[in-house]
Scaffold this motif. Structure first.
Motif, PDB file in Angstrom:
ATOM      1  N   ASN A  37       0.863  -1.174   0.000  1.00  0.00           N
ATOM      2  CA  ASN A  37       0.000   0.000   0.000  1.00  0.00           C
ATOM      3  C   ASN A  37       0.903   1.228   0.000  1.00  0.00           C
ATOM      4  O   ASN A  37       1.333   1.683   1.047  1.00  0.00           O
ATOM      5  N   CYS A  38       1.208   1.750  -1.187  1.00  0.00           N
ATOM      6  CA  CYS A  38       2.235   2.784  -1.330  1.00  0.00           C
ATOM      7  C   CYS A  38       1.655   4.168  -1.553  1.00  0.00           C
ATOM      8  O   CYS A  38       0.559   4.324  -2.081  1.00  0.00           O
ATOM      9  N   CYS A  39       2.444   5.173  -1.199  1.00  0.00           N
ATOM     10  CA  CYS A  39       2.117   6.575  -1.442  1.00  0.00           C
ATOM     11  C   CYS A  39       2.115   6.828  -2.951  1.00  0.00           C
ATOM     12  O   CYS A  39       3.004   6.351  -3.664  1.00  0.00           O
ATOM     13  N   PRO A  40       1.149   7.586  -3.465  1.00  0.00           N
ATOM     14  CA  PRO A  40       1.138   7.868  -4.906  1.00  0.00           C
ATOM     15  C   PRO A  40       2.272   8.789  -5.347  1.00  0.00           C
ATOM     16  O   PRO A  40       2.581   8.856  -6.528  1.00  0.00           O
ATOM     17  N   ASP A  41       2.912   9.495  -4.406  1.00  0.00           N
ATOM     18  CA  ASP A  41       4.002  10.409  -4.760  1.00  0.00           C
ATOM     19  C   ASP A  41       5.380   9.762  -4.645  1.00  0.00           C
ATOM     20  O   ASP A  41       6.166   9.793  -5.571  1.00  0.00           O
ATOM     21  N   CYS A  42       5.684   9.191  -3.467  1.00  0.00           N
ATOM     22  CA  CYS A  42       7.054   8.736  -3.210  1.00  0.00           C
ATOM     23  C   CYS A  42       7.184   7.222  -3.094  1.00  0.00           C
ATOM     24  O   CYS A  42       8.285   6.720  -2.870  1.00  0.00           O
ATOM     25  N   GLU A  43       6.109   6.478  -3.227  1.00  0.00           N
ATOM     26  CA  GLU A  43       6.089   5.022  -3.160  1.00  0.00           C
ATOM     27  C   GLU A  43       6.632   4.475  -1.840  1.00  0.00           C
ATOM     28  O   GLU A  43       7.265   3.426  -1.796  1.00  0.00           O
TER      29      GLU A  43
END
Length: 91
Positions: A37-43
């Motif tokens: 479940n990753c951040c859409p900006d910085c993964e």
């Protein structure tokens, strides 16, 4: 046209559109090798935060087919639904 027929056609069209979005993996979470479940900006990994009232409304309007929860990035302080930023610009 009969009002009942118009409402039924509209509701069926809306439900079919939701199923089409689900099949096309729109609003699906972003995954990488180190987290699911990753951040859409910085993964980087996301952590859950409290939902707002609008999130509950969106969840009911989509018949709870999608997982609309609020998240916060542990790295870049991004906050929001996990599909907000990635859906708007990167198709």
């Amino acid at each position: 046209m009969d009002d009942f027929l118009a409402i039924t056609i509209g509701l069926v069209s809306y439900i079919l559109l939701l199923f089409l979005f689900k099949k096309m993996n729109i609003w699906k979470k972003k995954e990488s090798n180190n987290c699911n479940n990753c951040c859409p900006d910085c993964e980087r990994p996301l952590e859950r935060i409290k939902r707002e009232k609008i999130d509950y409304l969106i969840n009911y309007l989509t018949f709870q087919m999608f997982d609309f929860k609020r998240y916060q990035c542990v790295n870049c302080a991004w906050k929001g639904r996990r599909w907000e930023r990635s859906f708007s610009g990167k198709f």
